[in-house]
Design a protein around this motif. Structure first.
Motif, PDB file in Angstrom:
ATOM      1  N   UNK A 188       0.353  12.700   0.372  1.00  0.00           N
ATOM      2  CA  UNK A 188       1.558  12.769  -0.461  1.00  0.00           C
ATOM      3  C   UNK A 188       2.767  13.152   0.388  1.00  0.00           C
ATOM      4  N   UNK A 189       2.592  14.118   1.287  1.00  0.00           N
ATOM      5  CA  UNK A 189       3.700  14.516   2.152  1.00  0.00           C
ATOM      6  C   UNK A 189       4.108  13.381   3.088  1.00  0.00           C
ATOM      7  N   UNK A 190       3.124  12.711   3.674  1.00  0.00           N
ATOM      8  CA  UNK A 190       3.439  11.623   4.606  1.00  0.00           C
ATOM      9  C   UNK A 190       4.066  10.437   3.885  1.00  0.00           C
ATOM     10  N   UNK A 191       3.562  10.109   2.702  1.00  0.00           N
ATOM     11  CA  UNK A 191       4.198   9.050   1.900  1.00  0.00           C
ATOM     12  C   UNK A 191       5.603   9.493   1.492  1.00  0.00           C
ATOM     13  N   UNK A 192       5.760  10.782   1.226  1.00  0.00           N
ATOM     14  CA  UNK A 192       7.086  11.310   0.896  1.00  0.00           C
ATOM     15  C   UNK A 192       8.067  11.143   2.036  1.00  0.00           C
ATOM     16  N   UNK A 193       7.618  11.357   3.273  1.00  0.00           N
ATOM     17  CA  UNK A 193       8.484  11.130   4.439  1.00  0.00           C
ATOM     18  C   UNK A 193       8.874   9.654   4.504  1.00  0.00           C
ATOM     19  N   UNK A 194       7.905   8.764   4.295  1.00  0.00           N
ATOM     20  CA  UNK A 194       8.183   7.324   4.315  1.00  0.00           C
ATOM     21  C   UNK A 194       9.194   6.955   3.229  1.00  0.00           C
ATOM     22  N   UNK A 195       9.015   7.498   2.024  1.00  0.00           N
ATOM     23  CA  UNK A 195       9.935   7.207   0.923  1.00  0.00           C
ATOM     24  C   UNK A 195      11.325   7.776   1.204  1.00  0.00           C
ATOM     25  N   UNK A 196      11.372   8.982   1.750  1.00  0.00           N
ATOM     26  CA  UNK A 196      12.636   9.640   2.090  1.00  0.00           C
ATOM     27  C   UNK A 196      13.432   8.803   3.093  1.00  0.00           C
ATOM     28  N   UNK A 197      12.777   8.378   4.167  1.00  0.00           N
ATOM     29  CA  UNK A 197      13.453   7.555   5.177  1.00  0.00           C
ATOM     30  C   UNK A 197      13.908   6.239   4.562  1.00  0.00           C
ATOM     31  N   UNK A 198      13.039   5.626   3.766  1.00  0.00           N
ATOM     32  CA  UNK A 198      13.375   4.349   3.125  1.00  0.00           C
ATOM     33  C   UNK A 198      14.556   4.502   2.174  1.00  0.00           C
TER      34      UNK A 198
END
Length: 191
Positions: free
Chosen positions: A44-54
């Motif tokens: 969830x945290x790593x997907x959150x980083x991906x979503x944040x950057x996107x």
């Protein structure tokens, strides 16, 4: 309409992947390792980083599909979707650890340009108990998602407008991952 001969109706990066499967394979494998592989950061945290950057890159397709994946990794309740929306819009108010906040600062700087990351940024993450591997993976997730975002948007891939279309994508990403076989019949609804 896509800038090149991508089949119509296949969303975002999946459309681009169908155009050149031999480049899709390593890109999918990288996403699988970074977002779902062994780590002290949750998926969830790593997907959150991906979503944040996107979200910062303005790539709607990647922001919404990875926001949905992050929410699904947290359980898929409305509160989980709200959590990731707050993470994308105002991480200073998101319910995240100090470590995650420091890692998002690093991700934001990588998005602007890798040389923007300073020793102070790294020290701040370490002060929040971020490991070298967590720092490494944050930088690589941010850099990879700059590439993925530009790939999706640079080819003008088709992207669903309604947020509801992204929830099934997020479920598949969270539960099936990135390196699965995608039957022809499922390509229109896959990520």
């Amino acid at each position: 309409m896509a800038h090149i001969g991508i089949p119509e109706g296949i969303p975002g990066i999946v459309g681009a992947y169908t155009f050149r499967p031999e480049t899709a394979k390593p890109m999918r494998e990288l996403a699988e390792i970074l977002l779902r592989g062994p780590s002290t950061l949750t998926s969830a945290e790593r997907e959150g980083i991906a979503a944040f950057v996107s979200s910062r890159n303005g790539c709607r397709f990647c922001q919404l599909s990875h926001s949905s994946a992050a929410a699904e990794h947290r359980g898929g309740a409305e509160a989980d979707y709200e959590w990731v929306e707050t993470l994308n819009t105002d991480p200073s108010t998101a319910e995240i650890s100090g470590k995650m906040r420091a890692l998002l600062q690093i991700a934001a700087k990588v998005r602007e340009g890798g040389k923007n990351v300073t020793q102070d940024d790294i020290a701040a993450a370490r002060a929040q108990h971020a490991t070298d591997l967590e720092i490494h993976d944050t930088v690589l997730i941010a850099a990879a998602f700059c590439m993925y975002n530009r790939y999706v948007d640079g080819l003008a891939t088709w992207q669903p407008e309604d947020f509801a279309s992204y929830r099934p994508m997020g479920k598949r990403l969270a539960h099936e991952g990135y390196v699965r076989n995608i039957p022809e019949a499922d390509k229109a609804n896959a990520r």
